[in-house]
Design a protein around this motif. Structure first.
Motif, mmCIF file in Angstrom:
data_model
loop_
_atom_site.group_PDB
_atom_site.id
_atom_site.type_symbol
_atom_site.label_atom_id
_atom_site.label_comp_id
_atom_site.label_asym_id
_atom_site.label_seq_id
_atom_site.Cartn_x
_atom_site.Cartn_y
_atom_site.Cartn_z
ATOM 1 N N SER A 215 0.812 -1.219 0.000
ATOM 2 C CA SER A 215 0.000 0.000 0.000
ATOM 3 C C SER A 215 0.843 1.265 0.000
ATOM 4 N N GLY B 165 1.053 3.489 -3.305
ATOM 5 C CA GLY B 165 -0.213 3.985 -3.837
ATOM 6 C C GLY B 165 -0.088 5.296 -4.576
ATOM 7 N N SER C 285 -10.438 7.640 -1.361
ATOM 8 C CA SER C 285 -10.271 6.242 -1.682
ATOM 9 C C SER C 285 -11.382 5.487 -0.973
ATOM 10 N N GLN D 203 -6.119 -6.491 -5.450
ATOM 11 C CA GLN D 203 -5.504 -5.546 -6.380
ATOM 12 C C GLN D 203 -6.377 -5.238 -7.593
ATOM 13 N N TRP E 146 -6.017 2.158 -9.314
ATOM 14 C CA TRP E 146 -5.145 1.492 -8.330
ATOM 15 C C TRP E 146 -5.977 0.865 -7.221
ATOM 16 N N GLY F 3 -5.168 -1.522 -3.447
ATOM 17 C CA GLY F 3 -4.215 -2.150 -2.546
ATOM 18 C C GLY F 3 -4.825 -2.295 -1.169
ATOM 19 N N ARG G 111 -4.421 -1.797 2.881
ATOM 20 C CA ARG G 111 -3.715 -1.016 3.901
ATOM 21 C C ARG G 111 -3.778 -1.738 5.239
#
Length: 360
Positions: free
Chosen positions: A55, A58, A256, A266, A295, A297, A299
């Motif tokens: 992450s 990013g 996000s 992903q 994108w 990812g 966290r």
């Protein structure tokens, strides 16, 4: 996501001896490495996936404070780290010769109703005291934003001068270059030597939870969109739960989501589409901007939602540095100092809510 490739005692060393071994070449691992190197330690960083793979690599990079109210040690820590960032990231750029994308350009927030407008005025006076005159939280008319502002029914915005932006992937690359410039080494595999710091993100939280027999943290997926939109000196915007971050390289990030349950860590989907749609509704000038990247990812979030720092509970001479979640880049300059205080000097200056035992 590629797995960490081998148990520690199966790894082959290509290194000389080190005072500190750090697992993880993301923001936490690299800032800890740089801090240890500044204090004269020998450091090796091990990550089979490379620099900024998780992450930390990013695209959003919003370094934004909590509201200046109901003050506590965590908010004080975040304030101090955001203030430190003003000198920290330029120093990383000077050492590495690379841009981190850092810019202390502030943030604009829409004020949607009269109740929120009243609260915003109250926070103005609170910020004068709590932020110690080193940053401002102001209520301004939309007209002051000169066209770069979200739609707001009240006609007013919050403008804070503490918020900053960073380009996460570029910042990790610059940190890695600074680490090697200071004599540290970053490798895919090596035998651990000296004291060990685990800064391994979601993988580390999952491993620690399994080892201790209960959950100490988990991963929260986020999705984001990167547009081609050149407004390098504009403040970031927060409106309707969406972050809009103009970067210095002619791009603009929108983020996000927060997804506790997901199948593919992903992949992007309709939630990313919704982010873009909401950003365009708030800022119609973005409607024709080309999409450069989507994108996603995961966290790392510790059980307390605060970072997790300190001695590993059942591994002598080993430490944990994890759980940045949404505020990792904002708090990591100061957090790395506090962790290395403990690792190299035995001084425990870590806030109680950040300590490993708070998540156990």
């Amino acid at each position: 996501m590629r797995a960490w490739s081998a148990k520690f005692n199966e790894q082959k060393s290509t290194m000389c001896s080190a005072d500190i071994t750090i697992y993880g070449a993301g923001a936490f691992g690299l800032t800890a490495a740089l801090e240890a190197l500044k204090r004269g330690a020998k450091v090796q960083v091990i990550d089979p996936n490379g620099v900024g793979f998780g992450s930390s690599g990013g695209i959003v990079g919003a370094l934004a404070p909590h509201t200046p109210e109901r003050w506590d040690a965590v908010k004080e820590f975040q304030l101090d780290s955001l203030l430190l960032s003003r000198s920290y990231w330029p120093q990383v750029e000077q050492t590495s010769g690379l841009s981190t994308g850092y810019g202390n350009l502030g943030r604009l927030q829409a004020i949607p109703n009269d109740h929120q407008l009243e609260l915003a005025h109250l926070r103005t006076s609170d910020a004068q005291t709590l932020w110690r005159g080193l940053a401002e939280w102001r209520v301004i008319p939309v007209t002051d934003a000169q066209g770069w502002a979200p739609d707001t029914p009240t006609g007013w915005l919050v403008h804070d001068t503490l918020s900053a932006r960073i380009n996460p992937a570029r910042a990790c690359t610059a940190l890695a270059a600074a680490v090697t410039a200071k004599g540290g080494e970053i490798v895919a595999h090596a035998v651990p030597k000296g004291k060990v710091i685990h800064a391994t993100g979601v993988w580390g939280l999952n491993e620690m939870s399994k080892r201790l027999g209960h959950e100490v943290g988990n991963g929260v997926k986020g999705q984001a969109i990167l547009l081609q939109y050149d407004l390098p000196n504009a403040p970031q915007i927060f409106t309707g739960g969406v972050h809009i971050i103009p970067h210095g390289d002619g791009t603009l990030a929108i983020g996000s989501t927060s997804e506790r349950y997901f199948d593919n860590p992903q992949s992007t989907d309709e939630l990313a589409d919704d982010l873009l749609a909401r950003a365009i509704t708030a800022m119609p000038q973005l409607s024709d901007a080309p999409v450069l990247k989507r994108w996603a990812g995961v966290r790392p979030r510790a059980a307390t939602r605060a970072p997790m720092m300190g001695a590993d509970p059942d591994r002598k001479g080993e430490y944990v540095f994890n759980g940045g979640f949404k505020i990792g880049f904002g708090i990591v300059p100061l957090a790395a100092q506090r962790l290395i205080d403990l690792v190299l000097e035995g001084r425990d200056t870590i806030p109680e809510n950040f300590k490993v035992e708070a998540s156990l």
